[in-house]
Scaffold this motif. Structure first.
Motif, PDB file in Angstrom:
ATOM      1  N   SER A  75     -11.046  -4.588   2.915  1.00  0.00           N
ATOM      2  CA  SER A  75     -10.969  -4.038   1.557  1.00  0.00           C
ATOM      3  C   SER A  75      -9.719  -4.503   0.814  1.00  0.00           C
ATOM      4  N   SER A  76      -8.735  -5.034   1.527  1.00  0.00           N
ATOM      5  CA  SER A  76      -7.468  -5.400   0.884  1.00  0.00           C
ATOM      6  C   SER A  76      -7.597  -6.525  -0.145  1.00  0.00           C
ATOM      7  N   PRO A  77      -8.356  -7.617   0.131  1.00  0.00           N
ATOM      8  CA  PRO A  77      -8.432  -8.705  -0.859  1.00  0.00           C
ATOM      9  C   PRO A  77      -8.938  -8.269  -2.228  1.00  0.00           C
ATOM     10  N   ILE A  78     -10.053  -7.531  -2.281  1.00  0.00           N
ATOM     11  CA  ILE A  78     -10.604  -7.139  -3.573  1.00  0.00           C
ATOM     12  C   ILE A  78      -9.681  -6.144  -4.278  1.00  0.00           C
ATOM     13  N   ILE A  79      -9.066  -5.243  -3.523  1.00  0.00           N
ATOM     14  CA  ILE A  79      -8.146  -4.287  -4.145  1.00  0.00           C
ATOM     15  C   ILE A  79      -6.936  -5.009  -4.717  1.00  0.00           C
ATOM     16  N   SER A  80      -6.397  -5.988  -3.978  1.00  0.00           N
ATOM     17  CA  SER A  80      -5.228  -6.725  -4.479  1.00  0.00           C
ATOM     18  C   SER A  80      -5.568  -7.482  -5.754  1.00  0.00           C
ATOM     19  N   ASN A  81      -6.766  -8.055  -5.821  1.00  0.00           N
ATOM     20  CA  ASN A  81      -7.165  -8.753  -7.041  1.00  0.00           C
ATOM     21  C   ASN A  81      -7.326  -7.793  -8.217  1.00  0.00           C
ATOM     22  N   MET A  82      -7.863  -6.602  -7.948  1.00  0.00           N
ATOM     23  CA  MET A  82      -8.022  -5.622  -9.026  1.00  0.00           C
ATOM     24  C   MET A  82      -6.657  -5.121  -9.508  1.00  0.00           C
ATOM     25  N   ILE A  83      -5.731  -4.927  -8.564  1.00  0.00           N
ATOM     26  CA  ILE A  83      -4.382  -4.504  -8.938  1.00  0.00           C
ATOM     27  C   ILE A  83      -3.693  -5.582  -9.776  1.00  0.00           C
ATOM     28  N   ALA A  84      -3.939  -6.860  -9.438  1.00  0.00           N
ATOM     29  CA  ALA A  84      -3.284  -7.982 -10.123  1.00  0.00           C
ATOM     30  C   ALA A  84      -4.024  -8.417 -11.385  1.00  0.00           C
ATOM     31  N   ARG A  99       0.530   1.598   2.699  1.00  0.00           N
ATOM     32  CA  ARG A  99       0.456   0.330   1.986  1.00  0.00           C
ATOM     33  C   ARG A  99      -0.862  -0.370   2.297  1.00  0.00           C
ATOM     34  N   LEU A 100      -1.137  -1.409   1.523  1.00  0.00           N
ATOM     35  CA  LEU A 100      -2.358  -2.185   1.729  1.00  0.00           C
ATOM     36  C   LEU A 100      -2.153  -3.104   2.930  1.00  0.00           C
ATOM     37  N   PRO A 101      -2.943  -2.961   3.989  1.00  0.00           N
ATOM     38  CA  PRO A 101      -2.730  -3.795   5.180  1.00  0.00           C
ATOM     39  C   PRO A 101      -3.338  -5.187   5.019  1.00  0.00           C
ATOM     40  N   GLN A 102      -2.616  -6.183   5.497  1.00  0.00           N
ATOM     41  CA  GLN A 102      -3.154  -7.531   5.503  1.00  0.00           C
ATOM     42  C   GLN A 102      -3.986  -7.683   6.769  1.00  0.00           C
ATOM     43  N   GLY A 103      -5.277  -7.705   6.605  1.00  0.00           N
ATOM     44  CA  GLY A 103      -6.186  -7.756   7.744  1.00  0.00           C
ATOM     45  C   GLY A 103      -7.377  -6.833   7.573  1.00  0.00           C
ATOM     46  N   ALA A 104      -7.320  -5.962   6.580  1.00  0.00           N
ATOM     47  CA  ALA A 104      -8.440  -5.065   6.293  1.00  0.00           C
ATOM     48  C   ALA A 104      -9.379  -5.732   5.289  1.00  0.00           C
ATOM     49  N   ALA A 130      -8.399   5.912  -0.832  1.00  0.00           N
ATOM     50  CA  ALA A 130      -7.104   5.240  -0.701  1.00  0.00           C
ATOM     51  C   ALA A 130      -6.602   5.315   0.738  1.00  0.00           C
ATOM     52  N   HIS A 131      -6.814   6.458   1.388  1.00  0.00           N
ATOM     53  CA  HIS A 131      -6.414   6.585   2.796  1.00  0.00           C
ATOM     54  C   HIS A 131      -7.236   5.642   3.679  1.00  0.00           C
ATOM     55  N   ILE A 132      -8.512   5.492   3.373  1.00  0.00           N
ATOM     56  CA  ILE A 132      -9.360   4.574   4.142  1.00  0.00           C
ATOM     57  C   ILE A 132      -8.842   3.144   4.034  1.00  0.00           C
ATOM     58  N   LEU A 184       4.970 -14.303  -4.681  1.00  0.00           N
ATOM     59  CA  LEU A 184       5.207 -12.877  -4.866  1.00  0.00           C
ATOM     60  C   LEU A 184       5.648 -12.276  -3.533  1.00  0.00           C
ATOM     61  N   GLU A 185       6.787 -11.614  -3.547  1.00  0.00           N
ATOM     62  CA  GLU A 185       7.373 -11.056  -2.329  1.00  0.00           C
ATOM     63  C   GLU A 185       6.495  -9.939  -1.766  1.00  0.00           C
ATOM     64  N   ASP A 186       6.136 -10.061  -0.464  1.00  0.00           N
ATOM     65  CA  ASP A 186       5.399  -9.009   0.261  1.00  0.00           C
ATOM     66  C   ASP A 186       4.229  -8.486  -0.576  1.00  0.00           C
ATOM     67  N   PHE A 187       3.333  -9.398  -0.953  1.00  0.00           N
ATOM     68  CA  PHE A 187       2.264  -9.127  -1.916  1.00  0.00           C
ATOM     69  C   PHE A 187       1.445  -7.890  -1.546  1.00  0.00           C
ATOM     70  N   PHE A 188       0.882  -7.855  -0.336  1.00  0.00           N
ATOM     71  CA  PHE A 188       0.062  -6.707   0.062  1.00  0.00           C
ATOM     72  C   PHE A 188       0.931  -5.470   0.270  1.00  0.00           C
ATOM     73  N   GLY A 189       2.136  -5.683   0.815  1.00  0.00           N
ATOM     74  CA  GLY A 189       2.999  -4.542   1.106  1.00  0.00           C
ATOM     75  C   GLY A 189       3.474  -3.799  -0.119  1.00  0.00           C
ATOM     76  N   THR A 190       3.576  -4.486  -1.254  1.00  0.00           N
ATOM     77  CA  THR A 190       4.019  -3.812  -2.489  1.00  0.00           C
ATOM     78  C   THR A 190       2.896  -3.015  -3.150  1.00  0.00           C
ATOM     79  N   ILE A 191       1.677  -3.188  -2.664  1.00  0.00           N
ATOM     80  CA  ILE A 191       0.554  -2.412  -3.204  1.00  0.00           C
ATOM     81  C   ILE A 191       0.451  -1.141  -2.367  1.00  0.00           C
ATOM     82  N   THR A 192       1.058  -0.081  -2.871  1.00  0.00           N
ATOM     83  CA  THR A 192       1.206   1.163  -2.127  1.00  0.00           C
ATOM     84  C   THR A 192      -0.016   2.063  -2.266  1.00  0.00           C
ATOM     85  N   PHE A 193      -0.005   3.110  -1.445  1.00  0.00           N
ATOM     86  CA  PHE A 193      -1.074   4.115  -1.505  1.00  0.00           C
ATOM     87  C   PHE A 193      -1.216   4.660  -2.923  1.00  0.00           C
TER      88      PHE A 193
END
Length: 550
Positions: free
Chosen positions: A161-170, A154-159, A146-148, A114-123
């Protein structure tokens, strides 16, 4: 925080309908929270790391205060996420190993990225997720959360909170692709942005064209598959799409899956080279060279501090991490892993000979051949030295012997040195009911002892190793039997663990070890040598010895 400030009762995230409640959850105040995130561009440190294709991956790491808020939110979100069976990244008890396993021994393996996986998950996507069930947060609370969790929209790779949010989005994508997998007869898994589909159709032309198709032998993804991915807000990186047949090297998240899950050879060679550099140049110089080549001199602040205060430690820990990964995939009995691990211990100046030998090879050094010379005995059995106990064997191996005739009618041979004598040994336990006997003496101190497992696993299917001397002839090597546990039973009201391989007389009294080389039992029940009878093949669980001795 002012000691006089009284915060409202702490609420769970799903119950936070106001910013005051959210601030309470995060152990702060509303003003401080808003000041931190509006704007919070200064709350991140960004750096890049090399990717397999030679490009760089941008990592944005939050500073401590913001990171703590994200960790709290991530913990809260985990209560509301029940992953689909297809998702394997960032989930407890799952890994690249569990992600690869479903695709073993398939005719075709299709890899997508998936292209730019975290980057495509926007605010906006994160905010909508938070405002939707099961959280259903209010507009104000969802906006702040969402701001936190986002950086530059976008969802930063390194935070955290990003892994669980990306899984919920997917989650919706996982659900839809699982339905397609059932409909079109393929296997689907996802590890973050890595998607794998595998098929067992006999020919390429038999693959479902809605999922994958060939135009003059060139690969193209089916419209239905692409539409499903794109309707969920993601896109496919065409440069990383690959279909591998059984004649190719089939890889899933960098593990080969042609016949079984395995570490690829390049990873093993790289790990071997790193150990060699560690051994030849030392940890500090090897680390400096590695950082120049792969990090262009850049390290995160935490790793910079470690590199400055403890030069070489970062490199040693990285090599150890690769070794742990190899062990996870190949298992603790893998000779490849054990040899690499032994070389690593030598390279860091802490040589550990246990890694140079397999658990069975190590256990052989603790074995005895026992000759019972009384007229009524069956002759030969096995014993082994067990830490804190002495030499352990079966009671029936030393039947009719006690301390009055032990010296005259029992010959004990140590497998490592057959002419070694053991004077003044004493029979300290001979329990016919449990079929356990223990002999000890100061002269046996030269024999290396095995350790007993404190938490043996007797689950059916668990592998174990039996060692002993069936049909013993002078200077025979011990027989090693690899087997699996079948079930637990009782023999004459005593617990026994049944195995799926034949056990013969002479092995009685030998150790049963697990994959770590720990003793989980004592061989006890079997058949006469060359016998075709159908007797139970079983061993005494180690807990029986512990209870008997106590």
């Amino acid at each position: 925080m002012d000691s006089q400030t009284v915060l409202p009762p702490r609420a769970k995230l799903a119950n936070c309908s106001t910013l005051d409640q959210l601030a309470s959850l995060l152990n702060t105040e509303v003003d401080k929270l808003l000041k931190l995130i509006y704007p919070h561009n200064r709350q991140y440190i960004s750096f890049s790391i090399p990717k397999k294709d030679g490009s760089r991956r941008l990592i944005s790491t939050p500073k401590p205060t913001l990171k703590n808020y994200q960790m709290i939110i991530a913990s809260e979100l985990h209560h509301h996420y029940i992953p689909r069976a297809s998702a394997h990244a960032f989930i407890e008890q799952k890994s690249v190993l569990t992600n690869a396993s479903p695709h073993v021994n398939k005719r075709y393996v299709l890899n997508l990225d998936l292209e730019d996986f975290f980057g495509t998950i926007t605010f906006g996507r994160v905010k909508r997720l938070l405002q939707s069930p099961p959280l259903s947060l209010t507009h104000n609370v969802a906006t702040v959360v969402a701001h936190i969790c986002c950086y530059k929209g976008r969802l930063p790779q390194g935070a955290p909170s990003s892994p669980i949010i990306s899984n919920m989005i997917a989650f919706k994508l996982d659900n839809q692709l699982l339905k397609l997998a059932k409909q079109y007869r393929f296997t689907y898994t996802r590890y973050a942005d890595d998607i794998t589909l595998s098929f067992n159709q006999k020919r390429k032309t038999s693959l479902p064209t809605d999922i994958v198709k060939f135009d003059e032998d060139s690969l193209a993804l089916g419209r239905l598959l692409l539409r499903t991915i794109e309707s969920n807000g993601f896109s496919v990186n065409d440069d990383k799409t690959r279909l591998a047949t059984k004649n190719d090297r089939q890889a899933v998240t960098n593990l080969t899956v042609n016949q079984f899950v395995n570490v690829n050879r390049l990873f093993l060679r790289q790990t071997s080279a790193m150990i060699n550099a560690l051994n030849v140049y030392g940890a500090q110089d090897a680390e400096i060279e590695y950082l120049k080549k792969y990090h262009k001199g850049y390290l995160s602040p935490r790793k910079q501090l470690k590199h400055k205060n403890e030069p070489g430690k970062f490199f040693k820990q990285m090599v150890r991490g690769r070794l742990n990964f190899i062990r996870m995939v190949k298992g603790k009995d893998s000779l490849v892993w054990r040899k690499l691990m032994y070389r690593y211990t030598v390279a860091i100046g802490e040589p550990n000979a246990r890694y140079a030998l397999s658990p069975a090879e190590l256990a052989k050094r603790s074995l005895f051949v026992i000759h019972n010379l009384t007229d009524d005995s069956e002759g030969v059995g096995t014993g082994f030295k067990l830490n804190t106990f002495g030499m352990v064997t079966n009671q029936h191996v030393i039947a009719y012997l006690d301390n009055s005739n032990l010296a005259d009618f029992c010959v004990i041979e140590w497998i490592e040195k057959m002419d070694q004598q053991f004077p003044s040994v004493q029979l300290i336990l001979s329990d016919e009911k449990s079929d356990i006997a223990i002999v000890e003496g100061a002269s046996m101190n030269i024999v290396p002892a095995l350790d007993a497992s404190t938490s043996p696993d007797y689950t059916p299917g668990t592998t174990c190793t039996l060692l002993g001397f069936p049909n013993y002839k002078t200077e025979d090597s011990p027989t090693v039997i690899e087997c699996r546990i079948v079930r637990e039973i009782e023999v004459d009201n005593e617990p026994r663990i049944v195995v799926d391989e034949k056990v013969t007389h002479g092995m009685s009294g030998g150790p049963v070890i697990d994959s770590d080389g720990l003793v989980i039992g004592i061989i006890s029940n079997g058949s006469k040598y060359n016998s075709t009878d159908d007797r139970v093949n079983a061993f005494i669980p180690i807990k029986t010895l512990l209870l008997t001795k106590n």
